[in-house]
Motif scaffolding. Structure first.
Motif, short mmCIF file in Angstrom:
data_model
loop_
_atom_site.label_atom_id
_atom_site.label_comp_id
_atom_site.label_asym_id
_atom_site.label_seq_id
_atom_site.Cartn_x
_atom_site.Cartn_y
_atom_site.Cartn_z
N VAL A 311 -5.33 -13.74 10.91
CA VAL A 311 -4.97 -13.27 9.56
C VAL A 311 -3.97 -14.20 8.88
O VAL A 311 -3.22 -14.92 9.54
CB VAL A 311 -4.44 -11.82 9.57
N GLN A 312 -3.99 -14.15 7.56
CA GLN A 312 -3.09 -14.95 6.72
C GLN A 312 -1.93 -14.06 6.29
O GLN A 312 -2.15 -12.98 5.75
CB GLN A 312 -3.86 -15.43 5.47
N MET A 313 -0.73 -14.55 6.52
CA MET A 313 0.45 -13.70 6.24
C MET A 313 1.42 -14.31 5.23
O MET A 313 1.50 -15.52 5.06
CB MET A 313 1.23 -13.46 7.54
N GLY A 314 2.15 -13.40 4.61
CA GLY A 314 3.28 -13.79 3.76
C GLY A 314 4.40 -12.80 3.97
O GLY A 314 4.16 -11.71 4.48
N SER A 315 5.64 -13.18 3.61
CA SER A 315 6.72 -12.21 3.66
C SER A 315 7.57 -12.33 2.40
O SER A 315 7.62 -13.39 1.77
CB SER A 315 7.56 -12.34 4.93
N TYR A 316 8.20 -11.21 2.05
CA TYR A 316 8.77 -11.07 0.71
C TYR A 316 10.08 -10.30 0.80
O TYR A 316 10.08 -9.10 1.10
CB TYR A 316 7.78 -10.32 -0.19
N GLY A 317 11.19 -10.98 0.57
CA GLY A 317 12.50 -10.33 0.74
C GLY A 317 13.22 -10.09 -0.57
O GLY A 317 13.10 -10.87 -1.53
N ILE A 318 14.00 -9.01 -0.61
CA ILE A 318 14.94 -8.77 -1.72
C ILE A 318 16.28 -8.41 -1.10
O ILE A 318 16.36 -7.58 -0.18
CB ILE A 318 14.46 -7.62 -2.64
#
Ligand code: 5CA
Length: 448
Positions: A311-318
């Motif tokens: 699978v292709q992943m991304g991550s996203y932080g605030i």
């Protein structure tokens, strides 16, 4: 909330080690109290703001298709050995041993854990895409924790993780977060500019930092001034539709942090009058890193032909807790904070100038109960004290509306309302005051 019941430990002296306005004001206004280097207790006033920020983040994650969950703060070293990051992460990771001598750590981020959770539950391409997020405390043993909650060691982060079958689909997940971030920060009254950024220990080669311009920011940035005037996506945005036009609109203009800055490109793409080199606060950071974790950790699904697909992943932080600092940096004066309505600890402050005076007490109690019943959050100062002291306290904590009630105004049937954003004052009829305040609160909370 009655002030006498609330816990608002103000500091008279400006703390010597607090170098920037937001840190000073958060300490002085009794929002946080330091418990160690980069570690803070959230006192009631600060906690109310933290919860409001968290809720806006949550609503916009949900709108964009995110699904909320909660992962623990403590993780097993074993998981991080699978990705190869256990050693690579270095001294920023707080490493702990339990009574059985097992190696544990206080999570600085959650790519490994979410990959483990995903691979245990999704076996087929039919289970994709997935976009999961949580809002949880992180610990990073920063070399130089500073500026209060801006660079803490323990801090609250929203981190989201996307899982997709191929790169175009992963790009769509990335774009969903990109658009959601524009709305999220705008709802807090901030202009956050997406900028091309370095990916550091998270990895990957597509990444944007969302930067709020501020002289006290830790990042050096270069961008096109016209980015400040772009409109953010409206509430009616369809997050399942193609969002590339929104992303393109923001990324056609030059914007980069110093690590990614290309002076020649900047000069050729941005007219001198639109060049903006400034400092900024990184309030969010999004990453696409493809198979960086899914490949070593074997997060694959069966494709339509039965063959495994990584699978292709991304991550996203605030940076949820950092946002308090950023919002104060953007909204304060010498006297204190100026909270935008959507994140204010209370919508309004009610000052009784003469507690014990029958008329003043009656008018205040009536106003307080009418407003509270209308869901206006009011901090009612019914304490004894000099007017000057009461006004200074209200200015310091920075509630958007200050309602002052005293015998002199009441003789004419009036109360005074001050807007903290521009410190303008208006006389309002006592009878009309509840509706007037409700309208002002509603207007302050509205967002396109
Ligand atoms: N796993 C990725 C995305 S979920 C990640 O950890 N990204 S990060 O390292 O860029 O952190 C995300 C956000 O957390 C940053 O944009 C910043 O706003 C906030 N943040 C990072 N370090 C700190 C810190 N020491 N104190 C306060 N906030 C921080």
């Amino acid at each position: 909330m009655r002030l006498s019941q609330f816990y608002l430990p103000l500091l008279k002296e400006t703390p010597a080690d607090a170098q920037i306005a937001s840190h000073r004001l958060m300490l002085r206004a009794g929002m946080i109290r330091q418990q160690g280097a980069g570690i803070y207790a959230w006192l009631p006033l600060g906690f109310r703001v933290l919860k409001k920020i968290e809720q806006i983040v949550r609503e916009e994650q949900d709108r964009a298709g995110g699904v909320e969950m909660l992962m623990p703060t403590i993780q097993q070293a074993e998981l991080w050995r699978e990705s190869g990051r256990y050693d690579a992460y270095g001294k920023e990771m707080l490493r702990i041993k339990d009574r059985g001598d097992r190696e544990m750590l206080f999570g600085p981020t959650n790519e490994e854990m979410i990959t483990e959770i995903f691979r245990a539950g999704v076996r087929s391409y039919k289970g994709l895409p997935k976009l999961l997020y949580h809002i949880q405390w992180k610990f990073r043993d920063e070399i130089r924790p500073r500026f209060g909650v801006m660079r803490g060691r323990e801090f609250l982060m929203k981190d989201a993780y996307s899982f997709d079958l191929d790169e175009p689909a992963a790009r769509h997940s990335y774009n969903r977060m990109f658009a959601a971030y524009l709305r999220t920060f705008s709802r807090m009254g901030l202009t956050a500019i997406p900028m091309r950024a370095d990916t550091g220990p998270i990895g990957g080669d597509l990444s944007h930092e969302f930067i709020v311009l501020a002289d006290t920011g830790e990042s050096e940035v270069f961008c096109d001034r016209r980015l400040l005037d772009l409109e953010v996506p409206s509430a009616s945005t369809d997050f399942s539709a193609d969002l590339q036009p929104i992303v393109d609109q923001f990324t056609t203009y030059y914007a980069a942090t110093d690590e990614m800055h290309d002076a020649d490109d900047y000069e050729s793409r941005v007219d001198a009058e639109n060049q903006l080199s400034a400092r900024g606060i990184e309030v969010g950071h999004i990453f696409f890193f493809g198979e960086k974790y899914s490949r070593p950790m074997n997060a694959a699904v069966a494709g339509p032909d039965g063959k495994d697909i990584v699978v292709q992943m991304g991550s996203y932080g605030i940076g949820v807790s950092r946002l308090l600092g950023a919002i104060i940096e953007a909204n304060h004066d010498d006297n204190g904070c100026k909270w935008p309505m959507p994140v204010a600890p209370f919508h309004a402050g009610l000052i009784n100038l003469k507690p014990g005076d029958a008329e003043a007490d009656r008018a205040c109690e009536q106003l307080y109960s009418a407003l509270t019943q209308a869901d206006v959050e009011v901090l009612y100062d019914e304490t004894a004290g000099r007017p000057g002291e009461k006004f200074a306290r209200m200015d310091l904590i920075g509630l958007p509306l200050q309602i002052t009630v005293g015998p002199r105004g009441l003789a004419d049937g009036k109360v005074e309302v001050k807007r903290r954003s521009d410190n303008t004052k208006e006389e309002v009829d006592l009878e009309a005051a509840p509706n007037w305040i409700c309208d002002a609160v509603r207007e302050g909370l509205s967002h396109p």
